[in-house]
Design a protein around this motif. Structure first.
Motif, PDB file in Angstrom:
ATOM      1  N   CYS A  55      -9.821   1.399   7.402  1.00 48.85           N
ATOM      2  CA  CYS A  55      -9.109   2.187   6.392  1.00 48.85           C
ATOM      3  C   CYS A  55     -10.092   2.815   5.394  1.00 48.85           C
ATOM      4  O   CYS A  55     -10.761   2.103   4.644  1.00 48.85           O
ATOM      5  CB  CYS A  55      -8.094   1.324   5.663  1.00 48.85           C
ATOM      6  SG  CYS A  55      -7.163   2.246   4.445  1.00 48.85           S
ATOM      7  N   SER A  67      -0.412   2.329   5.112  1.00 47.20           N
ATOM      8  CA  SER A  67      -0.622   2.304   6.561  1.00 47.20           C
ATOM      9  C   SER A  67      -1.634   1.255   7.005  1.00 47.20           C
ATOM     10  O   SER A  67      -1.982   1.195   8.188  1.00 47.20           O
ATOM     11  CB  SER A  67      -1.057   3.689   7.049  1.00 47.20           C
ATOM     12  OG  SER A  67      -2.266   4.049   6.444  1.00 47.20           O
ATOM     13  N   LEU A  70      -1.651  -0.891  10.516  1.00 48.40           N
ATOM     14  CA  LEU A  70      -0.821  -0.158  11.485  1.00 48.40           C
ATOM     15  C   LEU A  70      -1.359  -0.298  12.919  1.00 48.40           C
ATOM     16  O   LEU A  70      -0.574  -0.472  13.856  1.00 48.40           O
ATOM     17  CB  LEU A  70      -0.738   1.324  11.091  1.00 48.40           C
ATOM     18  CG  LEU A  70       0.393   2.130  11.688  1.00 48.40           C
ATOM     19  CD1 LEU A  70       1.741   1.662  11.161  1.00 48.40           C
ATOM     20  CD2 LEU A  70       0.223   3.605  11.375  1.00 48.40           C
ATOM     21  N   ASN A  89       2.325  -4.754   9.396  1.00 57.44           N
ATOM     22  CA  ASN A  89       2.763  -3.541   8.696  1.00 57.44           C
ATOM     23  C   ASN A  89       4.260  -3.370   8.916  1.00 57.44           C
ATOM     24  O   ASN A  89       4.704  -3.244  10.046  1.00 57.44           O
ATOM     25  CB  ASN A  89       2.001  -2.310   9.213  1.00 57.44           C
ATOM     26  CG  ASN A  89       2.240  -1.099   8.351  1.00 57.44           C
ATOM     27  OD1 ASN A  89       3.369  -0.674   8.147  1.00 57.44           O
ATOM     28  ND2 ASN A  89       1.180  -0.545   7.812  1.00 57.44           N
ATOM     29  N   PHE A 142       5.039   6.969   4.121  1.00 59.28           N
ATOM     30  CA  PHE A 142       3.699   7.565   4.050  1.00 59.28           C
ATOM     31  C   PHE A 142       3.734   8.859   3.245  1.00 59.28           C
ATOM     32  O   PHE A 142       2.828   9.131   2.456  1.00 59.28           O
ATOM     33  CB  PHE A 142       3.166   7.857   5.461  1.00 59.28           C
ATOM     34  CG  PHE A 142       2.908   6.633   6.304  1.00 59.28           C
ATOM     35  CD1 PHE A 142       3.125   5.352   5.796  1.00 59.28           C
ATOM     36  CD2 PHE A 142       2.440   6.750   7.592  1.00 59.28           C
ATOM     37  CE1 PHE A 142       2.892   4.221   6.561  1.00 59.28           C
ATOM     38  CE2 PHE A 142       2.193   5.631   8.372  1.00 59.28           C
ATOM     39  CZ  PHE A 142       2.425   4.369   7.852  1.00 59.28           C
TER      40      PHE A 142
ATOM     41  N   VAL B  29      -1.218   9.729   8.487  1.00 63.74           N
ATOM     42  CA  VAL B  29      -1.494   8.298   8.291  1.00 63.74           C
ATOM     43  C   VAL B  29      -2.499   8.158   7.133  1.00 63.74           C
ATOM     44  O   VAL B  29      -3.631   8.627   7.242  1.00 63.74           O
ATOM     45  CB  VAL B  29      -2.060   7.655   9.591  1.00 63.74           C
ATOM     46  CG1 VAL B  29      -2.353   6.187   9.383  1.00 63.74           C
ATOM     47  CG2 VAL B  29      -1.087   7.843  10.736  1.00 63.74           C
TER      48      VAL B  29
END
Lengths: 147, 175
Positions: A55, A67, A70, A89, A142, B29
Protein backbone atom coordinates in the motif's frame (compact mmCIF):
# COMPACT_ATOMS: atom_id res chain seq x y z
CA UNK A 1 -4.16 -25.73 -49.71
CA UNK A 2 -7.55 -24.29 -50.59
CA UNK A 3 -8.84 -25.10 -47.10
CA UNK A 4 -5.83 -23.34 -45.52
CA UNK A 5 -6.40 -20.26 -47.68
CA UNK A 6 -10.08 -20.19 -46.74
CA UNK A 7 -9.24 -20.53 -43.04
CA UNK A 8 -6.69 -17.77 -43.31
CA UNK A 9 -9.23 -15.53 -45.05
CA UNK A 10 -11.85 -16.16 -42.38
CA UNK A 11 -9.30 -15.27 -39.70
CA UNK A 12 -8.42 -12.04 -41.49
CA UNK A 13 -12.11 -11.18 -41.94
CA UNK A 14 -12.71 -11.77 -38.23
CA UNK A 15 -9.75 -9.58 -37.31
CA UNK A 16 -10.94 -6.80 -39.61
CA UNK A 17 -14.48 -7.15 -38.26
CA UNK A 18 -13.27 -6.99 -34.68
CA UNK A 19 -11.21 -3.86 -35.37
CA UNK A 20 -14.37 -2.08 -36.48
CA UNK A 21 -16.16 -3.04 -33.26
CA UNK A 22 -14.69 -1.08 -30.34
CA UNK A 23 -17.36 -2.50 -27.99
CA UNK A 24 -16.16 -6.05 -28.54
CA UNK A 25 -12.51 -5.01 -28.13
CA UNK A 26 -13.34 -3.28 -24.82
CA UNK A 27 -15.20 -6.40 -23.64
CA UNK A 28 -12.32 -8.72 -24.52
CA UNK A 29 -9.69 -6.47 -22.91
CA UNK A 30 -11.75 -5.94 -19.74
CA UNK A 31 -12.38 -9.68 -19.42
CA UNK A 32 -8.63 -10.25 -19.85
CA UNK A 33 -7.81 -7.72 -17.11
CA UNK A 34 -10.33 -9.40 -14.76
CA UNK A 35 -8.80 -12.80 -15.46
CA UNK A 36 -5.37 -11.34 -14.69
CA UNK A 37 -6.69 -10.04 -11.33
CA UNK A 38 -8.06 -13.50 -10.50
CA UNK A 39 -4.77 -15.10 -11.53
CA UNK A 40 -2.89 -12.63 -9.28
CA UNK A 41 -5.16 -13.59 -6.38
CA UNK A 42 -4.61 -17.27 -7.07
CA UNK A 43 -0.82 -17.11 -7.46
CA UNK A 44 -0.10 -15.05 -4.34
CA UNK A 45 -1.39 -16.15 -0.95
CA UNK A 46 -1.76 -14.60 2.49
CA UNK A 47 0.10 -17.52 4.11
CA UNK A 48 3.27 -16.92 2.12
CA UNK A 49 2.77 -13.16 2.26
CA UNK A 50 4.54 -12.78 -1.10
CA UNK A 51 2.51 -9.91 -2.55
CA UNK A 52 4.64 -7.74 -4.82
CA UNK A 53 2.45 -4.63 -4.38
CA UNK A 54 2.26 -2.86 -1.02
CA UNK A 55 0.00 0.00 0.00
CA UNK A 56 1.56 3.25 -1.20
CA UNK A 57 -1.01 5.27 0.72
CA UNK A 58 0.11 3.67 3.99
CA UNK A 59 3.78 4.20 3.13
CA UNK A 60 3.23 7.91 2.52
CA UNK A 61 0.71 8.76 5.22
CA UNK A 62 1.45 6.07 7.82
CA UNK A 63 -2.25 5.29 8.08
CA UNK A 64 -4.17 2.37 6.62
CA UNK A 65 -6.58 3.09 3.78
CA UNK A 66 -9.95 1.50 2.96
CA UNK A 67 -8.43 -0.87 0.42
CA UNK A 68 -5.69 -2.23 2.68
CA UNK A 69 -5.87 -6.03 2.81
CA UNK A 70 -7.79 -6.27 -0.46
CA UNK A 71 -5.22 -8.53 -2.16
CA UNK A 72 -5.27 -10.92 0.81
CA UNK A 73 -9.04 -10.78 0.87
CA UNK A 74 -9.21 -11.70 -2.85
CA UNK A 75 -6.72 -14.55 -2.38
CA UNK A 76 -8.82 -15.96 0.46
CA UNK A 77 -12.08 -15.63 -1.53
CA UNK A 78 -10.50 -17.52 -4.44
CA UNK A 79 -9.62 -20.28 -1.94
CA UNK A 80 -13.15 -20.29 -0.49
CA UNK A 81 -12.24 -18.85 2.94
CA UNK A 82 -14.88 -16.14 3.05
CA UNK A 83 -14.88 -15.32 6.78
CA UNK A 84 -11.13 -14.72 6.86
CA UNK A 85 -11.48 -12.66 3.67
CA UNK A 86 -14.05 -10.45 5.39
CA UNK A 87 -11.68 -9.92 8.32
CA UNK A 88 -8.88 -8.75 6.03
CA UNK A 89 -11.06 -6.28 4.16
CA UNK A 90 -14.79 -5.93 4.69
CA UNK A 91 -15.33 -4.55 1.17
CA UNK A 92 -13.30 -7.34 -0.48
CA UNK A 93 -16.31 -9.55 -1.13
CA UNK A 94 -18.41 -6.95 -2.91
CA UNK A 95 -15.50 -5.85 -5.11
CA UNK A 96 -14.68 -9.45 -5.95
CA UNK A 97 -18.35 -9.98 -6.87
CA UNK A 98 -18.20 -6.89 -9.10
CA UNK A 99 -15.30 -8.34 -11.07
CA UNK A 100 -16.89 -11.79 -11.24
CA UNK A 101 -20.19 -10.27 -12.44
CA UNK A 102 -18.37 -8.17 -15.02
CA UNK A 103 -16.60 -11.24 -16.38
CA UNK A 104 -19.96 -12.96 -16.91
CA UNK A 105 -21.56 -9.78 -18.27
CA UNK A 106 -18.75 -9.17 -20.80
CA UNK A 107 -19.23 -12.66 -22.22
CA UNK A 108 -23.02 -12.38 -22.23
CA UNK A 109 -23.17 -8.90 -23.76
CA UNK A 110 -20.62 -9.80 -26.45
CA UNK A 111 -22.74 -12.79 -27.42
CA UNK A 112 -25.92 -10.66 -27.56
CA UNK A 113 -24.06 -8.02 -29.54
CA UNK A 114 -23.08 -10.52 -32.23
CA UNK A 115 -26.40 -12.37 -32.20
CA UNK A 116 -28.75 -9.36 -32.43
CA UNK A 117 -27.13 -6.67 -34.58
CA UNK A 118 -30.35 -4.59 -34.68
CA UNK A 119 -30.37 -3.91 -30.95
CA UNK A 120 -26.68 -3.00 -30.56
CA UNK A 121 -27.24 0.62 -29.59
CA UNK A 122 -29.77 -0.25 -26.86
CA UNK A 123 -27.49 -3.02 -25.63
CA UNK A 124 -24.54 -0.65 -25.23
CA UNK A 125 -26.70 1.90 -23.36
CA UNK A 126 -28.08 -0.79 -21.01
CA UNK A 127 -24.55 -2.10 -20.45
CA UNK A 128 -23.14 1.36 -19.67
CA UNK A 129 -25.93 2.25 -17.21
CA UNK A 130 -26.02 -1.20 -15.55
CA UNK A 131 -22.25 -1.52 -15.19
CA UNK A 132 -22.05 2.07 -13.94
CA UNK A 133 -24.59 1.37 -11.19
CA UNK A 134 -22.87 -1.90 -10.19
CA UNK A 135 -19.53 -0.09 -10.16
CA UNK A 136 -20.86 2.70 -7.90
CA UNK A 137 -22.47 0.24 -5.48
CA UNK A 138 -19.30 -1.90 -5.26
CA UNK A 139 -16.69 0.85 -5.10
CA UNK A 140 -18.72 3.39 -3.09
CA UNK A 141 -16.51 3.17 0.06
CA UNK A 142 -13.41 3.79 -2.07
CA UNK A 143 -15.05 6.67 -3.94
CA UNK A 144 -16.11 8.25 -0.64
CA UNK A 145 -12.50 8.04 0.61
CA UNK A 146 -11.35 9.99 -2.49
CA UNK A 147 -14.07 12.63 -2.09
CA UNK B 1 -2.60 -0.71 -49.56
CA UNK B 2 -5.98 0.86 -48.92
CA UNK B 3 -6.66 -1.65 -46.14
CA UNK B 4 -3.38 -0.73 -44.46
CA UNK B 5 -4.39 2.92 -44.66
CA UNK B 6 -7.82 2.10 -43.19
CA UNK B 7 -6.28 0.36 -40.18
CA UNK B 8 -3.81 3.12 -39.36
CA UNK B 9 -3.77 3.78 -35.66
CA UNK B 10 -5.91 0.75 -34.81
CA UNK B 11 -3.08 -1.14 -33.11
CA UNK B 12 -2.24 1.97 -31.15
CA UNK B 13 -5.92 2.22 -30.26
CA UNK B 14 -6.02 -1.29 -28.84
CA UNK B 15 -2.78 -0.66 -26.91
CA UNK B 16 -4.22 2.58 -25.52
CA UNK B 17 -7.46 0.83 -24.57
CA UNK B 18 -5.64 -1.98 -22.72
CA UNK B 19 -3.51 0.55 -20.81
CA UNK B 20 -6.53 2.74 -20.08
CA UNK B 21 -8.61 -0.12 -18.67
CA UNK B 22 -5.71 -1.30 -16.48
CA UNK B 23 -5.25 2.31 -15.34
CA UNK B 24 -8.93 2.58 -14.47
CA UNK B 25 -8.91 -0.62 -12.39
CA UNK B 26 -5.76 0.54 -10.56
CA UNK B 27 -6.98 4.11 -10.07
CA UNK B 28 -10.12 3.23 -8.12
CA UNK B 29 -8.19 1.25 -5.51
CA UNK B 30 -6.75 3.73 -2.94
CA UNK B 31 -3.74 1.51 -2.11
CA UNK B 32 -2.31 1.65 -5.62
CA UNK B 33 -4.26 4.58 -7.04
CA UNK B 34 -1.24 6.86 -7.10
CA UNK B 35 0.76 4.56 -9.42
CA UNK B 36 -2.06 4.57 -11.96
CA UNK B 37 -1.14 8.06 -13.10
CA UNK B 38 1.89 6.63 -14.98
CA UNK B 39 0.01 4.17 -17.26
CA UNK B 40 -2.73 6.81 -17.51
CA UNK B 41 -0.38 9.33 -19.09
CA UNK B 42 1.08 6.61 -21.34
CA UNK B 43 -2.44 5.66 -22.51
CA UNK B 44 -3.31 9.31 -23.24
CA UNK B 45 -0.12 9.73 -25.31
CA UNK B 46 -0.70 6.48 -27.26
CA UNK B 47 -4.33 7.38 -27.95
CA UNK B 48 -3.41 10.91 -29.03
CA UNK B 49 -0.73 9.66 -31.44
CA UNK B 50 -3.16 7.06 -32.80
CA UNK B 51 -5.89 9.68 -33.25
CA UNK B 52 -3.58 11.99 -35.19
CA UNK B 53 -2.49 9.09 -37.43
CA UNK B 54 -6.09 7.99 -37.97
CA UNK B 55 -7.11 11.59 -38.72
CA UNK B 56 -4.52 11.86 -41.46
CA UNK B 57 -5.66 8.63 -43.18
CA UNK B 58 -9.39 8.87 -42.48
CA UNK B 59 -9.46 5.51 -40.67
CA UNK B 60 -12.00 4.60 -37.92
CA UNK B 61 -11.38 6.25 -34.54
CA UNK B 62 -13.84 4.48 -32.21
CA UNK B 63 -11.30 2.43 -30.29
CA UNK B 64 -8.91 5.38 -30.03
CA UNK B 65 -11.61 7.70 -28.69
CA UNK B 66 -12.75 5.07 -26.16
CA UNK B 67 -9.14 4.57 -25.03
CA UNK B 68 -8.57 8.32 -24.69
CA UNK B 69 -11.77 8.93 -22.70
CA UNK B 70 -11.16 6.01 -20.30
CA UNK B 71 -7.51 7.06 -19.87
CA UNK B 72 -8.45 10.67 -19.06
CA UNK B 73 -11.11 9.62 -16.52
CA UNK B 74 -8.75 7.08 -14.91
CA UNK B 75 -5.91 9.63 -14.74
CA UNK B 76 -8.23 12.15 -13.09
CA UNK B 77 -9.28 9.58 -10.47
CA UNK B 78 -5.63 8.66 -9.91
CA UNK B 79 -4.65 12.33 -9.63
CA UNK B 80 -7.34 12.87 -7.00
CA UNK B 81 -5.60 10.23 -4.83
CA UNK B 82 -2.69 12.67 -4.45
CA UNK B 83 -5.03 15.08 -2.66
CA UNK B 84 -6.25 12.29 -0.37
CA UNK B 85 -2.64 11.50 0.60
CA UNK B 86 -1.93 15.24 0.83
CA UNK B 87 -4.78 15.67 3.30
CA UNK B 88 -3.10 13.24 5.71
CA UNK B 89 0.39 14.65 5.20
CA UNK B 90 -0.87 18.23 5.50
CA UNK B 91 -2.47 17.48 8.85
CA UNK B 92 0.36 15.97 10.93
CA UNK B 93 -1.20 17.18 14.21
CA UNK B 94 -3.63 14.27 14.07
CA UNK B 95 -0.79 11.78 13.92
CA UNK B 96 1.34 13.63 16.48
CA UNK B 97 -1.61 13.78 18.85
CA UNK B 98 -1.87 10.00 18.58
CA UNK B 99 1.84 9.55 19.33
CA UNK B 100 1.56 11.99 22.27
CA UNK B 101 -1.32 9.97 23.77
CA UNK B 102 0.61 6.74 23.25
CA UNK B 103 3.67 8.10 25.09
CA UNK B 104 1.47 9.39 27.94
CA UNK B 105 -0.13 5.97 28.32
CA UNK B 106 3.29 4.30 28.58
CA UNK B 107 4.44 6.92 31.09
CA UNK B 108 1.35 6.36 33.27
CA UNK B 109 1.80 2.58 33.16
CA UNK B 110 5.48 2.81 34.13
CA UNK B 111 4.70 5.24 36.99
CA UNK B 112 1.98 2.93 38.29
CA UNK B 113 4.32 -0.07 38.23
CA UNK B 114 7.13 1.81 39.97
CA UNK B 115 4.79 3.04 42.72
CA UNK B 116 4.30 -0.47 44.06
CA UNK B 117 7.78 -1.81 43.30
CA UNK B 118 10.23 -3.24 45.82
CA UNK B 119 13.76 -1.91 45.26
CA UNK B 120 16.78 -3.93 46.35
CA UNK B 121 20.35 -2.55 46.14
CA UNK B 122 23.37 -4.76 46.82
CA UNK B 123 26.86 -3.30 47.22
CA UNK B 124 29.92 -5.56 47.49
CA UNK B 125 33.37 -4.20 48.23
CA UNK B 126 36.48 -6.05 49.59
CA UNK B 127 34.37 -8.93 50.83
CA UNK B 128 31.92 -6.64 52.67
CA UNK B 129 28.33 -6.87 51.56
CA UNK B 130 25.68 -4.25 52.12
CA UNK B 131 22.09 -4.84 51.09
CA UNK B 132 19.46 -2.15 51.14
CA UNK B 133 15.83 -3.13 50.64
CA UNK B 134 13.20 -0.51 50.25
CA UNK B 135 9.61 -0.39 49.28
CA UNK B 136 8.63 2.42 46.94
CA UNK B 137 5.01 2.12 47.94
CA UNK B 138 3.72 5.64 48.42
CA UNK B 139 1.41 4.76 51.30
CA UNK B 140 4.16 2.93 53.21
CA UNK B 141 6.48 5.89 52.79
CA UNK B 142 3.79 8.27 54.02
CA UNK B 143 3.17 6.06 57.04
CA UNK B 144 6.89 5.91 57.87
CA UNK B 145 7.15 9.66 57.55
CA UNK B 146 4.15 10.20 59.79
CA UNK B 147 5.69 7.90 62.40
CA UNK B 148 8.91 9.88 62.32
CA UNK B 149 7.38 13.34 62.26
CA UNK B 150 4.57 12.60 64.63
CA UNK B 151 1.74 12.94 62.10
CA UNK B 152 2.51 16.51 60.91
CA UNK B 153 3.11 15.78 57.19
CA UNK B 154 1.03 16.77 54.24
CA UNK B 155 -0.51 13.88 52.35
CA UNK B 156 0.20 15.49 48.96
CA UNK B 157 3.96 15.35 49.42
CA UNK B 158 5.72 13.42 46.70
CA UNK B 159 7.94 10.41 47.29
CA UNK B 160 11.06 12.44 46.51
CA UNK B 161 10.10 14.99 49.15
CA UNK B 162 9.41 12.20 51.60
CA UNK B 163 12.82 10.73 50.96
CA UNK B 164 14.63 14.01 51.65
CA UNK B 165 12.60 14.58 54.83
CA UNK B 166 13.25 11.00 55.93
CA UNK B 167 17.00 11.51 55.51
CA UNK B 168 16.77 14.76 57.45
CA UNK B 169 14.87 13.03 60.24
CA UNK B 170 17.39 10.20 60.56
CA UNK B 171 20.26 12.71 60.74
CA UNK B 172 18.45 14.56 63.54
CA UNK B 173 17.78 11.28 65.35
CA UNK B 174 21.46 10.36 65.18
CA UNK B 175 22.38 13.73 66.61
Amino acid sequence: MLLYERKNKTKQDMKAGLRNEPYLIINIIFAGVILLIFAYSGIFSSEKDNYPVTCIHEKITGEQCVSCGLSRSFSLIVRGRFEEAYQWNRYGMRIFLFFAAQLVLRAAFSRFYLKYPDTRKQLIIIDCIGSGIIFLVSFWPFIVSII
Amino acid sequence: MEEVKKNTGQNLGIAALITAIITFVLAVVPCIGLIAIIPGIIAIIIASVGLSQAGRNNSPRGVLRAGLIIAIIASMISFSQIFVAGKFIGNPNKRLYGIHNFINDIQDNVTKEIEDANVSIKVESNGNKVEINTNANKKDQEQKLEDLEGGNTLKQDSIQKHDSIQKHATVRKKK
